[in-house]
Structures are given as C-alpha cells and as structure tokens.
Enzyme design. Structure first.
Site, PDB file in Angstrom:
ATOM      1  N   ASP A  48      49.825  17.997 -47.468  1.00 41.88           N
ATOM      2  CA  ASP A  48      48.373  18.130 -47.427  1.00 41.88           C
ATOM      3  C   ASP A  48      47.814  16.884 -46.747  1.00 41.88           C
ATOM      4  OD1 ASP A  48      45.806  19.116 -47.854  1.00 41.88           O
ATOM      5  OD2 ASP A  48      45.661  18.329 -49.882  1.00 41.88           O
ATOM      6  N   SER A  49      46.531  16.921 -46.447  1.00 39.15           N
ATOM      7  CA  SER A  49      45.898  15.768 -45.821  1.00 39.15           C
ATOM      8  C   SER A  49      45.723  14.617 -46.801  1.00 39.15           C
ATOM      9  CB  SER A  49      44.534  16.167 -45.248  1.00 39.15           C
ATOM     10  OG  SER A  49      43.689  16.633 -46.285  1.00 39.15           O
ATOM     11  N   CYS A  75      47.388  22.449 -47.266  1.00 45.36           N
ATOM     12  CA  CYS A  75      46.102  22.091 -46.680  1.00 45.36           C
ATOM     13  C   CYS A  75      45.428  23.360 -46.155  1.00 45.36           C
ATOM     14  CB  CYS A  75      46.306  21.090 -45.543  1.00 45.36           C
ATOM     15  SG  CYS A  75      44.795  20.605 -44.697  1.00 45.36           S
ATOM     16  N   GLU A  93      38.507  12.169 -53.217  1.00 49.44           N
ATOM     17  CA  GLU A  93      39.376  11.046 -52.852  1.00 49.44           C
ATOM     18  C   GLU A  93      38.835   9.726 -53.396  1.00 49.44           C
ATOM     19  OE1 GLU A  93      42.291  10.920 -51.101  1.00 49.44           O
ATOM     20  OE2 GLU A  93      42.466  13.074 -50.779  1.00 49.44           O
ATOM     21  N   CYS A 110      40.008  24.881 -50.652  1.00 44.53           N
ATOM     22  CA  CYS A 110      40.544  23.566 -50.318  1.00 44.53           C
ATOM     23  C   CYS A 110      41.277  23.076 -51.556  1.00 44.53           C
ATOM     24  CB  CYS A 110      39.424  22.596 -49.927  1.00 44.53           C
ATOM     25  SG  CYS A 110      40.005  20.897 -49.639  1.00 44.53           S
ATOM     26  N   HIS A 133      41.721  20.263 -52.674  1.00 48.82           N
ATOM     27  CA  HIS A 133      41.026  19.193 -53.393  1.00 48.82           C
ATOM     28  C   HIS A 133      40.042  19.749 -54.427  1.00 48.82           C
ATOM     29  CE1 HIS A 133      42.467  16.687 -50.069  1.00 48.82           C
ATOM     30  NE2 HIS A 133      42.090  15.618 -50.741  1.00 48.82           N
TER      31      HIS A 133
END
Length: 276
Positions: A11-12, A74, A154, A186, A188
């Site tokens: 993933d990013s 991702c 993040e 997503c 996240h």
C-alpha cells in the site's frame, strides 16, 4: 498440498495493514510480507502514469521475495493500474481491493443506492461504479473523493475535531442522496470507521474492502491448494517494510493490528525506485 511461501501485500502507507489484519484473522498460518511506501504517501493525487510506476515498483520489490500471491491493498493502484500490474506479473495471482468491495456492495444494498468514498484517483477512475454496475446495472453509485482522509489518518488524528468536521463536510452530499451502503474505498478509511459511522448514522452500512479482499485471497489460495501448512504462527514470522519509518507509523500500526508488529524494516526509496 500446501505452500509455505508468503503473501505479499503493498500500500502507499499504513492503510494496507487493515488488509493484513483480516488476513491474519482468517488465515493465521499465513506469513505476510508487507510493504508500505510511506515516503511517497499519498498516491491519490498523483498522475496515472506515476501511480502505475509506483505500483509496479512496489510489486516488484515483493516479487523478489518469492511470494505466492500479491495483494494490491492500495485502492488507488487497484483502480488505476491493476490491469497494468497483471500484464507484468504472470507467475502468481494478483488481487486488488476494488472488485471484492464491489461484490460486497451488491450483496448488501437493499435500496440500490451505494456510496463510494476514496482518493481523487480512485473516485475519478469510476472503477467501483463500473465493477458494481457490471454485476447489477440497476444499482446507482455515488462517488465522493475525500483527499484529506489519508493525511489525517497518517497524522494519527483519528478522533480529532478536525477529522469530524472534515468527515461531515465530505459526506453530507452522499447522505442527501439516500445511500444505504457506503464503500470505504481506501484501506486507510477503516481507521475512521467510528467517526464516519457517527456521521452517516446507523441506517447506512459501512463496507470495508479489506475484509472482503482477505476473503478473496483465502478463496484463491484454497482453490490453488496453496494454503500454508497448519500449526504455523504466520504473523510471528511475517515481515513489515516501509520506505520511511516514523514513530507515528509504529504506534498507529500497533493500534490498528491490536498487537506489536514482529519488526519493521526500512527499505531505501532508491532501492524501490530502482525497479522499473
């Protein structure tokens, strides 16, 4: 038959750990090798060319480690570059997060109105709408890009007042459309589940693509007779790599996984970028 090789996941950033968490829960024998490209997060505002480049670089880092299955955790890469990756990776199955999430939405919606939130690249690609409507053309899909969600996660601002206001700002339009399911497009976003659910009310069901992606991986390995042998603690021997290691990543990863990671390795960005 069995296969003791690891499952590769990238993933990013740290969002892909939501997929890892579900993999560990469903298949505790499986060893995971995770790559989070934290030095270049987020991917969502990049050009399609750059997203394809980054995705292939991440994939090739993991391919060098003799994995048996690649999970593109991702949503941005899954939406924009999954076909591109599949053209370059022929030896093992490649699973993205879009199709599993779309299948879940089709199964769960009763009012035929589904919302999808994600990065600008994910929503702009229309990948979820296409995947959902390929299964059931009668379903209306409403997409909303939420570009501030990834930076908030993040930064660890999971329950901050700024986050609550941002969620309200982005989701008001989808609520007004009368959706009954909301795909968290997503990896996240599951970390914001509480804030999102409080905002949309209990009448709208949240669908976490991470859970459904892990189930897809389990089904794929089962069909291939490639599950790991029993009696192995896969998590204990798993590897977690990032391109930029911060204390915030470590603390958020532990919160997300509900346990301390067995170790986090820093991989040079130059090393990742060397793959073309």
């Amino acid at each position: 038959m069995s296969d003791s090789r690891a499952i590769g996941v990238f993933d990013s950033g740290l969002g892909g750990l939501t997929v890892v968490n579900e993999l560990v829960r469903l298949m505790p024998n499986e060893r995971i090798i995770y790559l989070g490209d934290t030095a270049r997060v987020p991917y969502g505002g990049r050009s399609h060319e750059t997203i394809r480049q980054y995705g292939l670089q991440d994939a090739r880092v993991l391919m060098e480690m003799d994995i048996k299955l690649l999970i593109v955790a991702c949503n941005t890469v899954s939406s924009v570059a999954l076909d591109y990756l599949e053209q370059h990776i022929k030896d093992i199955p490649v699973i993205g997060v879009v199709l599993p999430g779309a299948k879940a939405a089709v199964l769960r919606t009763t009012g035929k109105k589904v919302g999808v939130i994600g990065t600008m690249a994910t929503v702009g690609s229309g990948s979820y709408a296409k995947a959902i409507q390929d299964i059931d053309p009668s379903i209306k899909v409403f997409g909303k890009a939420c570009p501030l969600f990834v930076p908030l996660v993040e930064e660890g601002l999971l329950d901050h007042e700024i986050t609550k206001l941002t969620v309200q700002y982005y989701l008001k339009e989808l609520i007004d459309f009368g959706i009954d399911c909301l795909v968290l497009g997503c990896t996240h976003y599951p970390l914001l589940t509480k804030v999102i659910q409080d905002t949309v009310s209990a009448g709208i069901q949240l669908l976490d693509s991470a859970l459904w992606t892990a189930k897809e991986a389990q089904d794929t390995l089962t069909k291939l007779n490639a599950l790991a042998p029993d009696g192995i603690d896969g998590f204990a021997s798993s590897r977690f790599m990032v391109s930029d290691l911060t204390s915030r990543f470590e603390s958020l990863a532990e919160t997300l996984m509900g346990r301390r990671l067995p170790g986090i390795e820093k991989v040079s960005l130059d090393e990742i970028a060397a793959y073309q």
